[in-house]
Design a protein around this motif. Structure first.
Motif, PDB file in Angstrom:
ATOM      1  N   VAL A  42       0.802  -1.233  -0.072  1.00 42.63           N
ATOM      2  CA  VAL A  42       0.069   0.164   0.012  1.00 42.63           C
ATOM      3  C   VAL A  42       0.961   1.403   0.115  1.00 42.63           C
ATOM      4  CG1 VAL A  42      -1.690   1.211   1.209  1.00 42.63           C
ATOM      5  CG2 VAL A  42      -1.921  -1.230   1.266  1.00 42.63           C
ATOM      6  N   ALA A  43       1.696   1.441   1.139  1.00 36.26           N
ATOM      7  CA  ALA A  43       2.295   2.742   1.290  1.00 36.26           C
ATOM      8  C   ALA A  43       3.246   3.013   0.136  1.00 36.26           C
ATOM      9  CB  ALA A  43       2.795   2.806   2.727  1.00 36.26           C
ATOM     10  N   MET A  44       4.099   2.122  -0.132  1.00 33.71           N
ATOM     11  CA  MET A  44       5.215   2.394  -1.039  1.00 33.71           C
ATOM     12  C   MET A  44       4.800   2.461  -2.581  1.00 33.71           C
ATOM     13  SD  MET A  44       8.391   2.943  -0.492  1.00 33.71           S
ATOM     14  CE  MET A  44       9.487   3.223   1.267  1.00 33.71           C
ATOM     15  N   PRO A  45       3.817   1.756  -2.903  1.00 36.34           N
ATOM     16  CA  PRO A  45       3.235   1.858  -4.086  1.00 36.34           C
ATOM     17  C   PRO A  45       2.683   3.260  -4.604  1.00 36.34           C
ATOM     18  CG  PRO A  45       2.723   0.010  -3.506  1.00 36.34           C
ATOM     19  CD  PRO A  45       3.578   0.322  -2.444  1.00 36.34           C
ATOM     20  N   VAL A  46       1.997   3.682  -3.340  1.00 32.02           N
ATOM     21  CA  VAL A  46       1.498   5.115  -3.354  1.00 32.02           C
ATOM     22  C   VAL A  46       2.648   6.055  -3.497  1.00 32.02           C
ATOM     23  CG1 VAL A  46       0.218   6.735  -1.894  1.00 32.02           C
ATOM     24  CG2 VAL A  46      -0.854   4.430  -2.249  1.00 32.02           C
ATOM     25  N   LEU A  47       3.742   5.941  -2.516  1.00 34.80           N
ATOM     26  CA  LEU A  47       4.764   6.936  -2.690  1.00 34.80           C
ATOM     27  C   LEU A  47       5.558   6.826  -4.190  1.00 34.80           C
ATOM     28  CD1 LEU A  47       6.909   8.681  -1.212  1.00 34.80           C
ATOM     29  CD2 LEU A  47       8.085   6.756  -0.887  1.00 34.80           C
ATOM     30  N   LEU A  48       5.568   5.822  -4.827  1.00 34.57           N
ATOM     31  CA  LEU A  48       6.123   5.607  -6.033  1.00 34.57           C
ATOM     32  C   LEU A  48       5.206   6.176  -7.043  1.00 34.57           C
ATOM     33  CD1 LEU A  48       7.490   2.136  -6.126  1.00 34.57           C
ATOM     34  CD2 LEU A  48       8.609   4.050  -6.110  1.00 34.57           C
ATOM     35  N   PHE A  49       3.916   6.173  -6.792  1.00 30.02           N
ATOM     36  CA  PHE A  49       2.958   6.867  -7.765  1.00 30.02           C
ATOM     37  C   PHE A  49       3.262   8.501  -7.614  1.00 30.02           C
ATOM     38  CE2 PHE A  49      -0.929   9.280  -7.958  1.00 30.02           C
ATOM     39  CZ  PHE A  49      -1.530   8.988  -9.257  1.00 30.02           C
ATOM     40  N   ARG A  50       3.218   9.052  -6.229  1.00 29.79           N
ATOM     41  CA  ARG A  50       3.214  10.331  -6.205  1.00 29.79           C
ATOM     42  C   ARG A  50       4.663  10.920  -6.632  1.00 29.79           C
ATOM     43  NH1 ARG A  50       3.650  13.259  -0.292  1.00 29.79           N
ATOM     44  NH2 ARG A  50       5.626  12.177  -0.252  1.00 29.79           N
ATOM     45  N   THR A  51       5.642  10.147  -6.493  1.00 27.31           N
ATOM     46  CA  THR A  51       7.087  10.447  -6.951  1.00 27.31           C
ATOM     47  C   THR A  51       7.042  10.469  -8.398  1.00 27.31           C
ATOM     48  OG1 THR A  51       8.112   9.599  -5.028  1.00 27.31           O
ATOM     49  CG2 THR A  51       9.436   9.876  -6.940  1.00 27.31           C
ATOM     50  N   LEU A  52       6.577   9.365  -9.160  1.00 26.23           N
ATOM     51  CA  LEU A  52       6.721   9.461 -10.508  1.00 26.23           C
ATOM     52  C   LEU A  52       5.770  10.260 -11.474  1.00 26.23           C
ATOM     53  CD1 LEU A  52       7.741   5.442 -10.902  1.00 26.23           C
ATOM     54  CD2 LEU A  52       9.083   7.484 -11.469  1.00 26.23           C
ATOM     55  N   SER A  53       4.656  10.327 -10.824  1.00 22.19           N
ATOM     56  CA  SER A  53       3.782  11.455 -11.297  1.00 22.19           C
ATOM     57  C   SER A  53       4.193  12.868 -11.272  1.00 22.19           C
ATOM     58  CB  SER A  53       2.114  11.339 -10.659  1.00 22.19           C
ATOM     59  OG  SER A  53       2.357  11.772  -9.190  1.00 22.19           O
ATOM     60  N   LYS A  54       4.784  13.278 -10.604  1.00 20.47           N
ATOM     61  CA  LYS A  54       5.355  14.665 -10.429  1.00 20.47           C
ATOM     62  C   LYS A  54       6.642  14.645 -10.914  1.00 20.47           C
ATOM     63  CE  LYS A  54       2.618  15.790  -6.445  1.00 20.47           C
ATOM     64  NZ  LYS A  54       2.490  16.304  -5.018  1.00 20.47           N
ATOM     65  N   VAL A  55       7.604  13.721 -10.979  1.00 22.24           N
ATOM     66  CA  VAL A  55       9.230  13.566 -11.311  1.00 22.24           C
ATOM     67  C   VAL A  55       9.482  14.408 -12.356  1.00 22.24           C
ATOM     68  CG1 VAL A  55       9.324  11.730 -12.512  1.00 22.24           C
ATOM     69  CG2 VAL A  55      11.235  12.503 -11.134  1.00 22.24           C
ATOM     70  N   ASP A  56      10.403  15.200 -12.477  1.00 28.83           N
ATOM     71  CA  ASP A  56      11.172  16.026 -13.683  1.00 28.83           C
ATOM     72  C   ASP A  56      12.191  15.376 -13.996  1.00 28.83           C
ATOM     73  OD1 ASP A  56      11.889  17.737 -15.710  1.00 28.83           O
ATOM     74  OD2 ASP A  56      12.512  19.454 -14.230  1.00 28.83           O
ATOM     75  N   PHE A  57      12.123  14.657 -15.155  1.00 28.09           N
ATOM     76  CA  PHE A  57      13.131  13.746 -15.858  1.00 28.09           C
ATOM     77  C   PHE A  57      14.493  14.544 -16.530  1.00 28.09           C
ATOM     78  CE2 PHE A  57      10.303   9.935 -15.958  1.00 28.09           C
ATOM     79  CZ  PHE A  57      10.484   9.737 -14.667  1.00 28.09           C
ATOM     80  N   HIS A  58      14.029  15.953 -16.965  1.00 24.34           N
ATOM     81  CA  HIS A  58      14.743  16.962 -17.761  1.00 24.34           C
ATOM     82  C   HIS A  58      16.139  16.910 -17.145  1.00 24.34           C
ATOM     83  CE1 HIS A  58      15.960  19.957 -20.331  1.00 24.34           C
ATOM     84  NE2 HIS A  58      16.447  20.601 -19.215  1.00 24.34           N
ATOM     85  N   ALA A 203       1.839   8.297   1.426  1.00 24.04           N
ATOM     86  CA  ALA A 203       3.005   8.313   1.071  1.00 24.04           C
ATOM     87  C   ALA A 203       4.115   8.904   2.175  1.00 24.04           C
ATOM     88  CB  ALA A 203       3.216   9.331  -0.228  1.00 24.04           C
ATOM     89  N   ASP A 204       3.536   9.795   2.907  1.00 23.18           N
ATOM     90  CA  ASP A 204       4.314  10.296   3.887  1.00 23.18           C
ATOM     91  C   ASP A 204       4.808   9.363   5.096  1.00 23.18           C
ATOM     92  OD1 ASP A 204       4.238  12.943   2.643  1.00 23.18           O
ATOM     93  OD2 ASP A 204       2.922  13.636   4.089  1.00 23.18           O
ATOM     94  N   VAL A 205       3.953   8.310   5.306  1.00 24.37           N
ATOM     95  CA  VAL A 205       4.348   7.312   6.180  1.00 24.37           C
ATOM     96  C   VAL A 205       5.172   6.016   5.392  1.00 24.37           C
ATOM     97  CG1 VAL A 205       2.333   8.076   7.775  1.00 24.37           C
ATOM     98  CG2 VAL A 205       2.169   5.997   6.130  1.00 24.37           C
ATOM     99  N   ALA A 206       5.373   6.218   4.179  1.00 29.61           N
ATOM    100  CA  ALA A 206       5.837   5.011   3.366  1.00 29.61           C
ATOM    101  C   ALA A 206       7.278   4.798   4.002  1.00 29.61           C
ATOM    102  CB  ALA A 206       5.753   5.100   2.066  1.00 29.61           C
ATOM    103  N   GLY A 207       7.982   5.796   4.092  1.00 23.90           N
ATOM    104  CA  GLY A 207       9.530   5.456   4.383  1.00 23.90           C
ATOM    105  C   GLY A 207       9.749   4.957   5.845  1.00 23.90           C
ATOM    106  N   PRO A 208       9.401   5.628   6.920  1.00 22.27           N
ATOM    107  CA  PRO A 208       9.413   5.166   8.309  1.00 22.27           C
ATOM    108  C   PRO A 208       8.820   3.732   8.333  1.00 22.27           C
ATOM    109  CG  PRO A 208       8.626   7.427   8.432  1.00 22.27           C
ATOM    110  CD  PRO A 208       8.591   6.820   7.021  1.00 22.27           C
ATOM    111  N   VAL A 209       7.556   3.531   7.838  1.00 23.56           N
ATOM    112  CA  VAL A 209       7.175   2.286   8.279  1.00 23.56           C
ATOM    113  C   VAL A 209       7.759   0.967   7.194  1.00 23.56           C
ATOM    114  CG1 VAL A 209       4.929   0.825   7.279  1.00 23.56           C
ATOM    115  CG2 VAL A 209       4.756   2.995   8.372  1.00 23.56           C
ATOM    116  N   ALA A 210       8.368   1.456   6.235  1.00 25.17           N
ATOM    117  CA  ALA A 210       8.916   0.353   5.453  1.00 25.17           C
ATOM    118  C   ALA A 210      10.212  -0.042   6.269  1.00 25.17           C
ATOM    119  CB  ALA A 210       9.345   1.055   3.976  1.00 25.17           C
TER     120      ALA A 210
END
Length: 315
Positions: A42-58, A203-210
């Motif tokens: 749950v948490a890490m997939p949501v974090l990855l979703f948020r990160t990759l939906s906003k990431v700037d690859f330039h 997403a904000d709790v993904a890191g500590p919980v993981a």
């Protein structure tokens, strides 16, 4: 330097707390597994979703980045495979486990929190370029090699490999999070406010919980037999692979931040995926489990050293 040390202590401290909570009996039996399921499912997939939906690859030079990192993976995989087959005398299928354990970095559960603390969001953006292709490529490589070595007629069956690969790929919640994030990014749309708040909360709790669940998981895996081979494979993972990555990053002229992310990502210990791959194919589970545990413990020191070395070389 003080902030770097603090970040490392924080990240590995959470892992240690999870380990202590599990081995001391403070957590009820199975609680660590439930936390891990929440983190990975749950948490890490949501974090990855948020990160990759906003990431700037330039400006991230993905082809050079991928060339440097996956070249280091290839050399480390070959080294691990040869150590298991030639030194230990195990069969080629167990050699695949040795190769995976020697080259499969824990980029998500450990990498994202660590690089976020050390390099901030720009570092995670670069790491996202690796994460977006890392798991699919590693899964495909392991499936192809296992199918090749397990084939009784000496032939590789592409259709069976493809079906096996796609089944494992789309059953993995991390892959679902990555793909969903990339698709949403392509639409250019903004999430509705309620949906954005839900995504941020998870997403904000993904890191500590993981990290905590990772420590609890290490307590469950433990160490039993295969210690010496696991130590040798850990040296390949924690010393040789980041050394290879540093040489390729320097040789290809990667930008400073990108080069440092490549080296640090390569220096991370093996994650649970190496054990899961061994379990799926029914060989080398003990070796993968021990190597994961030992490399995670040793990475407190080795990853810290590689962070310092990369900083000195690339600025």
């Amino acid at each position: 330097m003080s902030s770097l040390i603090e970040t490392i202590l924080f990240v590995f401290g959470l892992v240690a707390l999870g380990y202590i909570a599990a081995v001391s009996g403070y957590l009820k039996a199975g609680a660590g597994e439930v936390l891990g399921q929440f983190a990975v499912g749950v948490a890490m997939p949501v974090l990855l979703f948020r990160t990759l939906s906003k990431v700037d690859f330039h400006g991230a030079a993905p082809w050079s980045l991928w060339a440097a990192y996956f070249s280091a993976i290839a050399l480390s995989w070959v080294a691990g495979h040869l150590l298991v087959t030639r030194w230990l005398g195990r069969d080629a299928r167990a050699g695949v486990v040795g190769g995976v354990s020697s080259s499969f970095s824990n980029l998500v559960l450990l990498g994202i929190p660590l690089l976020l603390g050390v390099f901030g969001q720009p570092g995670v953006d670069v790491l996202s370029l690796l994460i977006s292709v890392h798991l699919p490529i590693m899964m495909m490589a392991s499936i192809i090699l296992f199918e090749s070595f397990a084939s009784t007629d000496g032939e590789v069956h592409p259709a069976r490999i493809l079906v096996n690969f796609l089944g494992k790929l789309f059953a993995n919640p991390l892959i679902v999070g990555i793909l969903a994030g990339l698709v949403w990014r392509a639409t250019g749309l903004q999430l509705p406010s309620v949906a954005a708040r839900l995504v941020d909360a998870l997403a904000d709790v993904a890191g500590p919980v993981a990290l905590f669940s990772m420590g609890a998981g290490l307590a469950a895996f433990g160490i039993s037999g295969n210690v010496r081979p696991a130590m040798v494979l850990s040296v390949v993972k924690l010393v040789l692979m980041p050394a290879f990555a540093l040489l390729f990053a320097w040789g290809l002229g990667l930008p400073p931040l990108t080069a440092k992310v490549v080296v640090v990502a390569a220096s991370l210990p093996a994650g649970v995926n190496s054990y899961l791959i061994a379990t799926q194919f029914g060989t080398g589970q003990g070796l993968a489990s021990n190597q994961m545990t030992l490399s995670t413990l040793a990475a407190v020191v080795t990853t810290s050293l590689w962070l310092i070395v990369a900083g000195e070389i690339f600025g």
